[in-house]
Design an enzyme around this catalytic site. Structure first.
Site, mmCIF file in Angstrom:
data_model
loop_
_atom_site.group_PDB
_atom_site.id
_atom_site.type_symbol
_atom_site.label_atom_id
_atom_site.label_comp_id
_atom_site.label_asym_id
_atom_site.label_seq_id
_atom_site.Cartn_x
_atom_site.Cartn_y
_atom_site.Cartn_z
ATOM 1 N N LYS A 53 19.228 64.913 10.497
ATOM 2 C CA LYS A 53 18.163 65.501 11.325
ATOM 3 C C LYS A 53 18.000 66.972 10.989
ATOM 4 O O LYS A 53 16.884 67.488 10.844
ATOM 5 C CB LYS A 53 18.505 65.322 12.817
ATOM 6 C CG LYS A 53 18.272 63.900 13.289
ATOM 7 C CD LYS A 53 18.864 63.619 14.660
ATOM 8 C CE LYS A 53 18.727 62.128 14.966
ATOM 9 N NZ LYS A 53 19.422 61.710 16.186
ATOM 10 N N GLN A 97 22.751 64.039 20.987
ATOM 11 C CA GLN A 97 23.071 62.855 20.181
ATOM 12 C C GLN A 97 23.854 61.838 21.011
ATOM 13 O O GLN A 97 24.867 62.171 21.620
ATOM 14 C CB GLN A 97 23.872 63.294 18.944
ATOM 15 C CG GLN A 97 24.150 62.180 17.970
ATOM 16 C CD GLN A 97 22.884 61.612 17.315
ATOM 17 O OE1 GLN A 97 21.972 62.351 16.954
ATOM 18 N NE2 GLN A 97 22.826 60.316 17.180
ATOM 19 N N ASP A 120 13.270 63.264 22.097
ATOM 20 C CA ASP A 120 13.668 61.864 21.911
ATOM 21 C C ASP A 120 12.868 60.942 22.843
ATOM 22 O O ASP A 120 12.919 59.727 22.699
ATOM 23 C CB ASP A 120 15.172 61.685 22.247
ATOM 24 C CG ASP A 120 16.015 61.505 20.990
ATOM 25 O OD1 ASP A 120 15.438 61.190 19.933
ATOM 26 O OD2 ASP A 120 17.250 61.665 21.078
#
Ligand code: NDP
Length: 285
Positions: A53, A97, A120
């Site tokens: 990422k 994460q 997200d």
């Protein structure tokens, strides 16, 4: 033989466009869009995802920051990191994460991320907007799949769509996006009776199960579009999807491979969401 949908190539082209738009953003606003990734613990797969990422951010010209915390971090400490990022002007997107180490409640942590920085799209407010069809961040994996269908000229309108898997991050939002694109959607899960009868009806079949070669040729309709979200490791450590690719490829009209299908699109849509967050931020200030 099916057309192989090349996620790497679609991803490369989409990232080129993001890079150009980012250059325009930097010229206009004098700063780069910024993503902060918070990782707790040392799960090896998570470490790889975070590295990828961060690399993708650099490639398109974003600022990126990785905040590494020990597995023993307390909920209060993690919340205070998010609190700081919340008010940090150079941070447009915050991503924590998952999975989190044992003892940390992901719901509490995700809900602490302000919805306008929730790239997200896991925050309850963004999930609600997805349900209502309001403009907001789209969850990266399903959004990447919709982008692939669009680029390949595969219309969802009026099609019979079957999603196998009902997780909050893939199956459920995937079903919503297909529904919004006017598909007739069925969602299957581990309690579904007669799974094969249902998958065999699908014009567009999305497999998000997490079991290697779960979708076999006899579960697929002739000419179907087959999207394989699965990322599993076989006994030799090789990455495999949820679809028996060699057999299904002969029957489908189009199929995504693993690796090189859905996977590369997921990070690309994260970049798209981060740029969208940066645009929101400058327009709101
Ligand atoms: P989850 O484990 O959260 O969900 C799996 C789903 O599959 C559940 O809804 C489960 O049903 C269903 N399922 C399990 N067994 C069966 C069965 N026998 N018949 C029908 N349905 C079944 O997984 P995720 O959604 O998070 O991920 C799915 C896969 O996609 C994984 O391989 C993951 O690694 C991969 N993935 C890939 C991404 C990418 O970027 N390419 C991103 C995210 C995930 P139930 O709800 O009843 O338990």
């Amino acid at each position: 033989m099916a057309k192989i949908i090349d996620g790497r190539e679609i991803s490369r082209k989409t990232r080129e466009s993001i890079k150009e738009r980012t250059a325009g953003f930097i010229e206009k606003y004098g700063r780069a869009p910024g993503l902060a990734v918070v990782i707790a613990g040392d799960d090896p797969a998570s470490q790889i995802y975070v590295r990828n990422k961060s690399k993708a951010c650099e490639e398109v010209g974003f600022g990126s920051e990785v905040i590494r915390l020990p597995a023993e971090v307390s909920e209060a400490e993690l919340l205070s990191v998010i609190e700081k990022l919340k008010i940090d002007e150079k941070t447009d997107g915050i991503l924590v994460q998952l999975p989190l180490p044992r003892g940390l409640n992901p719901k509490v942590i995700i809900d602490a991320i302000p919805p306008e920085k929730d790239v997200d799209a896991f925050h309850v407010s963004n999930v609600g907007k997805i349900m209502l069809g309001e403009k907001c961040f789209l969850p990266c994996t399903p959004a990447g799949i919709m982008k692939m269908l669009e680029v390949e000229g595969i219309s969802v309108d009026g099609k019979e769509c079957v999603v196998v898997g009902r997780s909050n991050i893939v199956g459920k939002p995937m079903a919503m996006l297909l529904l919004q694109a006017n598909g007739t959607v069925t969602v299957c899960h581990s309690h579904t009776a007669n799974l094969k009868d249902i998958t065999s009806r699908a014009d567009i079949l999305v497999a998000a199960v997490g079991k290697s070669k779960f979708i076999t040729e006899d579960m697929v309709k002739e000419g179907a579009v087959v999207i394989d979200v699965g990322m599993n490791r076989d006994e030799n450590g090789k990455l495999t999807g949820d679809v028996d690719f060699e057999a299904v490829e002969k029957k489908a009209s189009a199929i995504t491979p693993v690796p090189g299908g859905v996977g590369p699109m997921t990070i690309t849509m994260l970049l798209e969401n981060t740029l969208f967050a940066a645009e929101l931020s400058v327009n709101n200030n």
